[in-house]
Write an enzyme that holds these catalytic residues in place. Sequence first.
Site, PDB file in Angstrom:
ATOM      1  N   HIS A  58      -7.507  -3.525  -9.032  1.00 55.67           N
ATOM      2  CA  HIS A  58      -8.784  -3.563  -9.742  1.00 55.67           C
ATOM      3  C   HIS A  58      -9.725  -2.467  -9.207  1.00 55.67           C
ATOM      4  O   HIS A  58     -10.408  -1.789  -9.985  1.00 55.67           O
ATOM      5  CB  HIS A  58      -9.474  -4.912  -9.551  1.00 55.67           C
ATOM      6  CG  HIS A  58      -8.711  -6.096 -10.053  1.00 55.67           C
ATOM      7  ND1 HIS A  58      -8.116  -6.995  -9.212  1.00 55.67           N
ATOM      8  CD2 HIS A  58      -8.463  -6.538 -11.318  1.00 55.67           C
ATOM      9  CE1 HIS A  58      -7.542  -7.959  -9.926  1.00 55.67           C
ATOM     10  NE2 HIS A  58      -7.719  -7.696 -11.207  1.00 55.67           N
ATOM     11  N   GLN A  76      -7.183 -17.359 -22.937  1.00 53.47           N
ATOM     12  CA  GLN A  76      -5.926 -16.624 -22.802  1.00 53.47           C
ATOM     13  C   GLN A  76      -4.911 -17.367 -21.944  1.00 53.47           C
ATOM     14  O   GLN A  76      -3.836 -16.834 -21.660  1.00 53.47           O
ATOM     15  CB  GLN A  76      -6.169 -15.207 -22.284  1.00 53.47           C
ATOM     16  CG  GLN A  76      -6.619 -15.099 -20.848  1.00 53.47           C
ATOM     17  CD  GLN A  76      -7.043 -13.680 -20.510  1.00 53.47           C
ATOM     18  OE1 GLN A  76      -8.066 -13.183 -20.964  1.00 53.47           O
ATOM     19  NE2 GLN A  76      -6.241 -12.990 -19.713  1.00 53.47           N
ATOM     20  N   MET A 132     -10.467 -10.548 -14.398  1.00 52.39           N
ATOM     21  CA  MET A 132     -10.640 -11.993 -14.229  1.00 52.39           C
ATOM     22  C   MET A 132     -10.963 -12.324 -12.771  1.00 52.39           C
ATOM     23  O   MET A 132     -10.842 -13.473 -12.342  1.00 52.39           O
ATOM     24  CB  MET A 132      -9.381 -12.737 -14.665  1.00 52.39           C
ATOM     25  CG  MET A 132      -9.095 -12.554 -16.148  1.00 52.39           C
ATOM     26  SD  MET A 132      -8.123 -13.874 -16.846  1.00 52.39           S
ATOM     27  CE  MET A 132      -6.657 -13.780 -15.863  1.00 52.39           C
ATOM     28  N   GLY A 133     -11.394 -11.326 -11.998  1.00 50.31           N
ATOM     29  CA  GLY A 133     -11.753 -11.577 -10.610  1.00 50.31           C
ATOM     30  C   GLY A 133     -10.535 -11.714  -9.719  1.00 50.31           C
ATOM     31  O   GLY A 133      -9.442 -11.275 -10.087  1.00 50.31           O
ATOM     32  N   GLY A 154      -5.136  -1.553 -16.626  1.00 50.77           N
ATOM     33  CA  GLY A 154      -4.016  -1.193 -15.772  1.00 50.77           C
ATOM     34  C   GLY A 154      -2.704  -1.130 -16.550  1.00 50.77           C
ATOM     35  O   GLY A 154      -2.466  -1.953 -17.438  1.00 50.77           O
ATOM     36  N   GLN A 155      -1.871  -0.180 -16.182  1.00 50.26           N
ATOM     37  CA  GLN A 155      -0.510  -0.131 -16.749  1.00 50.26           C
ATOM     38  C   GLN A 155       0.281  -1.375 -16.346  1.00 50.26           C
ATOM     39  O   GLN A 155       1.253  -1.749 -16.997  1.00 50.26           O
ATOM     40  CB  GLN A 155       0.212   1.126 -16.246  1.00 50.26           C
ATOM     41  CG  GLN A 155       1.607   1.298 -16.837  1.00 50.26           C
ATOM     42  CD  GLN A 155       2.495   2.194 -16.017  1.00 50.26           C
ATOM     43  OE1 GLN A 155       2.066   3.272 -15.588  1.00 50.26           O
ATOM     44  NE2 GLN A 155       3.728   1.767 -15.763  1.00 50.26           N
TER      45      GLN A 155
HETATM   46  P1  AMP Z   1      -6.748  -9.167 -14.408  1.00 54.36           P
HETATM   47  O1  AMP Z   1      -7.888  -9.487 -13.496  1.00 54.36           O
HETATM   48  O2  AMP Z   1      -5.420  -9.589 -13.892  1.00 54.36           O
HETATM   49  O3  AMP Z   1      -7.021  -9.579 -15.834  1.00 54.36           O
HETATM   50  O4  AMP Z   1      -6.660  -7.598 -14.454  1.00 54.36           O
HETATM   51  C1  AMP Z   1      -7.770  -6.805 -14.789  1.00 54.36           C
HETATM   52  C2  AMP Z   1      -7.315  -5.384 -14.987  1.00 54.36           C
HETATM   53  O5  AMP Z   1      -6.753  -4.894 -13.779  1.00 54.36           O
HETATM   54  C3  AMP Z   1      -6.223  -5.260 -16.054  1.00 54.36           C
HETATM   55  O6  AMP Z   1      -6.479  -4.107 -16.842  1.00 54.36           O
HETATM   56  C4  AMP Z   1      -4.975  -5.122 -15.238  1.00 54.36           C
HETATM   57  O7  AMP Z   1      -3.944  -4.420 -15.897  1.00 54.36           O
HETATM   58  C5  AMP Z   1      -5.487  -4.344 -14.052  1.00 54.36           C
HETATM   59  N1  AMP Z   1      -4.583  -4.519 -12.918  1.00 54.36           N
HETATM   60  C6  AMP Z   1      -4.089  -5.689 -12.434  1.00 54.36           C
HETATM   61  N2  AMP Z   1      -3.217  -5.459 -11.432  1.00 54.36           N
HETATM   62  C7  AMP Z   1      -3.160  -4.112 -11.283  1.00 54.36           C
HETATM   63  C8  AMP Z   1      -2.425  -3.245 -10.416  1.00 54.36           C
HETATM   64  N3  AMP Z   1      -1.579  -3.710  -9.500  1.00 54.36           N
HETATM   65  N4  AMP Z   1      -2.609  -1.911 -10.541  1.00 54.36           N
HETATM   66  C9  AMP Z   1      -3.458  -1.424 -11.479  1.00 54.36           C
HETATM   67  N5  AMP Z   1      -4.176  -2.175 -12.320  1.00 54.36           N
HETATM   68  C10 AMP Z   1      -4.030  -3.510 -12.236  1.00 54.36           C
END
Ligand code: AMP
Length: 285
Positions: free
Chosen positions: A37, A61, A30-31, A147-148
């Site tokens: 990321h 979402q 989501m940027g 990401g986990q």
């Molecule tokens: P988001 O932009 O928050 O939707 O996240 C996009 C992807 O990045 C998702 O698969 C998240 O789980 C992953 N992600 C977000 N924060 C972290 C982090 N601290 N470490 C690893 N992956 C992450």
Amino acid sequence: MIVEPSPTETHRLVRAARCAGKSVGCVPTMGALHAGHVSLIERARKECDFVVGTIFVNPTQFGPNEDFSKYPRTLESDLEMCREAGADLVFTPQTSSMYAPLAQTIVRVDRLASVLEGAHRPGHFDGVSTVVTKLFNITEPDRAYFGQKDFQQQLIIRQMVEDLNHPVEIITCPIIRESDGLAMSSRNRYLSPDERQRAGRLSQALRKAKQLAQETSLAPAEISAAMIDMLRSVEGIDLQYAVITNGRTLELLTEPTEPAVALIAAKVGTTRLIDNEILHFSLRQ
Ligand code: AMP
């Protein structure tokens, strides 16, 4: 690196790469990108010939009282980070090109999406599984990287891929943390300096759980009670859950069996944060 807002053109570009024999990796985001990321894009770069990042703040979402309108949007620096991490293509759609006004199809995962985050954020995972399906249809990846950090999300995506026969391999990447342990998140930038300091307690509680699992014979319920004790005592942290569950089904663990995961959600001020840690019960196994 190509930046492309059109779903049709993105699909065409990825198809061309596939037709040229390239394997495709997709990293949905989501940027407001950070090192977490970037680690996903770098992993995709290592494992795939053609790397597609997606940047889309997906409105479906977010709940009605959540932070959709104030979610950080930092496209210029995001694109720079994608370029540095080695993305070939970044898909940056507008909401209007992702959702037709009369759209009426939702992808819903059942049990896994009804607990924890699903219980606290009704409809959240419907938005996630639907948009990820659309992103998979547009980018047709061989592998997709998650990401986990969003532990429940990656489980739900895995279930959805299996249930719907999506021909994509889901890769879950480790959580990238700040030096005090706070899991990196786009939402961390909402935290005041004071809240930022308190937020470090979440990962401390998870580390404590990991240590208790490894070094004592406490039961899962006793370990989660220890996490709750640590967090309840901190002013300004509003704990929503701190649980130990089966790492596949998300059912609460009654015995120290694996896979096991400790999961936390809490509001620090008005900012809602989540984090987790895989547990190993060394003494019991
Ligand atoms: P988001 O932009 O928050 O939707 O996240 C996009 C992807 O990045 C998702 O698969 C998240 O789980 C992953 N992600 C977000 N924060 C972290 C982090 N601290 N470490 C690893 N992956 C992450």
